[in-house]
Design a protein around this motif. Sequence first.
Motif, mmCIF file in Angstrom:
data_model
loop_
_atom_site.group_PDB
_atom_site.id
_atom_site.type_symbol
_atom_site.label_atom_id
_atom_site.label_comp_id
_atom_site.label_asym_id
_atom_site.label_seq_id
_atom_site.Cartn_x
_atom_site.Cartn_y
_atom_site.Cartn_z
ATOM 1 N N GLN A 50 0.804 -1.213 0.000
ATOM 2 C CA GLN A 50 0.000 0.000 0.000
ATOM 3 C C GLN A 50 0.839 1.265 0.000
ATOM 4 N N PHE A 51 0.398 2.263 -0.759
ATOM 5 C CA PHE A 51 0.910 3.620 -0.659
ATOM 6 C C PHE A 51 0.178 4.306 0.488
ATOM 7 N N GLU A 52 0.740 5.421 0.902
ATOM 8 C CA GLU A 52 0.009 6.266 1.824
ATOM 9 C C GLU A 52 -1.092 6.978 1.055
ATOM 10 N N GLY A 53 -2.192 7.255 1.734
ATOM 11 C CA GLY A 53 -3.262 8.004 1.074
ATOM 12 C C GLY A 53 -4.477 7.145 0.807
ATOM 13 N N GLU A 54 -5.478 7.769 0.257
ATOM 14 C CA GLU A 54 -6.753 7.116 0.009
ATOM 15 C C GLU A 54 -6.597 5.903 -0.884
ATOM 16 N N GLU A 55 -7.075 4.758 -0.407
ATOM 17 C CA GLU A 55 -7.066 3.492 -1.134
ATOM 18 C C GLU A 55 -5.650 3.041 -1.499
ATOM 19 N N GLY A 56 -4.632 3.636 -0.851
ATOM 20 C CA GLY A 56 -3.268 3.228 -1.172
ATOM 21 C C GLY A 56 -2.827 3.637 -2.553
ATOM 22 N N LEU A 57 -3.472 4.627 -3.158
ATOM 23 C CA LEU A 57 -3.156 5.034 -4.530
ATOM 24 C C LEU A 57 -2.519 6.416 -4.542
ATOM 25 N N GLN A 58 -1.662 6.646 -5.534
ATOM 26 C CA GLN A 58 -1.117 7.979 -5.780
ATOM 27 C C GLN A 58 -1.399 8.358 -7.224
ATOM 28 N N PRO A 59 -1.793 9.606 -7.475
ATOM 29 C CA PRO A 59 -2.139 9.996 -8.844
ATOM 30 C C PRO A 59 -0.932 9.989 -9.770
ATOM 31 N N VAL A 60 -1.167 9.597 -10.995
ATOM 32 C CA VAL A 60 -0.141 9.687 -12.038
ATOM 33 C C VAL A 60 -0.136 11.124 -12.557
ATOM 34 N N SER A 61 1.038 11.674 -12.801
ATOM 35 C CA SER A 61 1.140 13.034 -13.308
ATOM 36 C C SER A 61 0.440 13.136 -14.662
ATOM 37 N N ARG B 95 7.559 3.787 -7.763
ATOM 38 C CA ARG B 95 6.974 3.549 -9.085
ATOM 39 C C ARG B 95 7.531 2.294 -9.748
ATOM 40 N N PHE B 96 8.736 1.889 -9.346
ATOM 41 C CA PHE B 96 9.309 0.663 -9.917
ATOM 42 C C PHE B 96 8.610 -0.583 -9.389
ATOM 43 N N SER B 97 7.775 -0.405 -8.373
ATOM 44 C CA SER B 97 7.002 -1.524 -7.812
ATOM 45 C C SER B 97 5.506 -1.282 -7.957
ATOM 46 N N SER B 98 5.136 -0.488 -8.943
ATOM 47 C CA SER B 98 3.726 -0.096 -9.076
ATOM 48 C C SER B 98 3.218 -0.299 -10.499
ATOM 49 N N ILE B 99 1.924 -0.499 -10.586
ATOM 50 C CA ILE B 99 1.240 -0.538 -11.881
ATOM 51 C C ILE B 99 0.246 0.616 -11.917
ATOM 52 N N MET B 100 -0.276 0.901 -13.101
ATOM 53 C CA MET B 100 -1.283 1.945 -13.236
ATOM 54 C C MET B 100 -2.676 1.334 -13.206
ATOM 55 N N VAL B 101 -3.550 1.973 -12.441
ATOM 56 C CA VAL B 101 -4.962 1.595 -12.432
ATOM 57 C C VAL B 101 -5.773 2.864 -12.680
ATOM 58 N N GLU B 102 -6.960 2.715 -13.221
ATOM 59 C CA GLU B 102 -7.785 3.875 -13.540
ATOM 60 C C GLU B 102 -8.962 3.951 -12.593
ATOM 61 N N ARG B 103 -9.158 5.135 -12.030
ATOM 62 C CA ARG B 103 -10.275 5.399 -11.124
ATOM 63 C C ARG B 103 -10.982 6.678 -11.572
ATOM 64 N N ARG B 104 -12.238 6.549 -11.942
ATOM 65 C CA ARG B 104 -13.036 7.711 -12.356
ATOM 66 C C ARG B 104 -12.335 8.512 -13.452
ATOM 67 N N GLY B 105 -11.789 7.803 -14.435
ATOM 68 C CA GLY B 105 -11.183 8.447 -15.593
ATOM 69 C C GLY B 105 -9.772 8.944 -15.368
ATOM 70 N N LYS B 106 -9.217 8.794 -14.172
ATOM 71 C CA LYS B 106 -7.868 9.234 -13.867
ATOM 72 C C LYS B 106 -6.998 8.040 -13.483
ATOM 73 N N LYS B 107 -5.735 8.100 -13.900
ATOM 74 C CA LYS B 107 -4.829 6.993 -13.608
ATOM 75 C C LYS B 107 -4.091 7.231 -12.295
ATOM 76 N N HIS B 108 -3.861 6.125 -11.572
ATOM 77 C CA HIS B 108 -3.153 6.176 -10.302
ATOM 78 C C HIS B 108 -2.109 5.066 -10.247
ATOM 79 N N ASN C 242 8.187 13.866 -14.384
ATOM 80 C CA ASN C 242 8.266 14.370 -15.754
ATOM 81 C C ASN C 242 8.213 15.893 -15.725
ATOM 82 N N HIS C 243 9.360 16.508 -15.927
ATOM 83 C CA HIS C 243 9.447 17.967 -15.942
ATOM 84 C C HIS C 243 10.127 18.368 -17.241
ATOM 85 N N LEU C 244 9.391 18.254 -18.329
ATOM 86 C CA LEU C 244 9.958 18.572 -19.635
ATOM 87 C C LEU C 244 8.932 19.270 -20.511
#
Length: 466
Positions: A4-15, A59-72, A307-309
Amino acid sequence: MELQFEGEEGLQPVSPLGQYFTSSVLSVSNLGVLETEVPIDELPAMSLLQNVFLPISPRFSSIMVERRGKKHWKRVEVKLEDHVNIPIFPSGLSPASYDKYLDDYISKLAMERLPQHKPLWEIHIIKYPTTNAAGTVIFKLHQALGDGFSLMGALLSCLQRADNPSLPLTFPSRRRSQPWKSENFVTRVFSSVFNTISDFLNSNLEEDDQTPIRSGNDGIEFKPIAVSTMMISIDRIKLIKSRLGVTINDVLTAMIFLGTRLYIQETNKSLSKARGTAIVLLNTRMMGNYTSVQEMIKPNSKLPWGNHLSLLHVPIPKLLTNGEEQFSDNALDFVWKTQKIIRSKRHSLGIHLTAGFLEILNKFGGHEAAARYIRNTLKKSSMIISNMIGPVEQMSLANHPVKGLYFLVVGSPEGLDVTIVSYMGKVRIAFKMEKGLIDPPKFKSCMEKSFEMILEASEKTAVQKN
């Protein structure tokens, strides 16, 4: 088992950029290629990944999941054996023969998208000698994990100094180009406004001509590529820099632009004046040397992870003349024009205008709409240019000294990418080309000729000044 990540549902938003680069229309990755000095017999890949690589970033131990149209990002248990690949080639071949096998393998990696059901990275260990190295290690890292600056920092966390592992790797100094001192405030403001409008319109309306470096075909990212590299001494580049009073980036970009025009002219003279645009990937962080990943992930870090480009639209200058007798004039003209164009683009607000436009697209059309806009922008251009600074000292990966290093951007829809990295007093330039369109030996030859032209022209200028 899910961690689990810290935060709601253990998810962090993808930039936002991370979401754009993992859409149905765009999936961009980076290939980092390490060439070892000694054969790769017993590389402790699993322990290195478990104890060094995975702890670098969640992030090297994470996958992307989609919640309400946004990826986490969602933390998962990593099965290392699913990420490490050791291909089998025929045994007993010559290094030149293994060159071909390695080229085909890299082309295959470039065409394949990373699967979404596991963390977005892979490592490929090539145990066969090529003409460049005794062995090769390839890191494939998705752009959503971070930009080149972040991923280079992560990669360097796995490496040590070959001469003394207890000492840190050091890097050439990073300085911003000098501001415009010769122009008054009003001139700069009008110039900035003009460039802002021009940049935004060009990025949205104009498409480059079809040329020997750009087919304009759709789906290039899923087709085979050819790769060629060249090496230049940093001391030779600095010689031009000091003679002409420009930056190292000015010299390298001018060389690429001039070499490209020479190739187009030698391949099809009637297209030597064709429209061409390069997308230069610009790091928007405050300039500085690479820092530890621990420093990057701190709140309010001056060099943050992620990602800062931005995408800088740079028109490729045209040759002044086709005559051999004026090639010196062409060389200097490309340096001055490149310096002027890039400086003006950096002062343009077009970057911020485009970023705002992407935010609007993302808000009302979702990340897929923004991704389509980015893909169309890349597809309409002729090439991408990206550069990174590597260490001064030789690196070692688990007691395997690294003799060479280069990287490639894969999964984007343009037919030519030029990537630059410095290492051990040399600059390695890699050309990723649409296979069957661009002739790799001829293209490399034009680049080598371009550099020698600029070097010779700078020497004549220095003599004239004295």
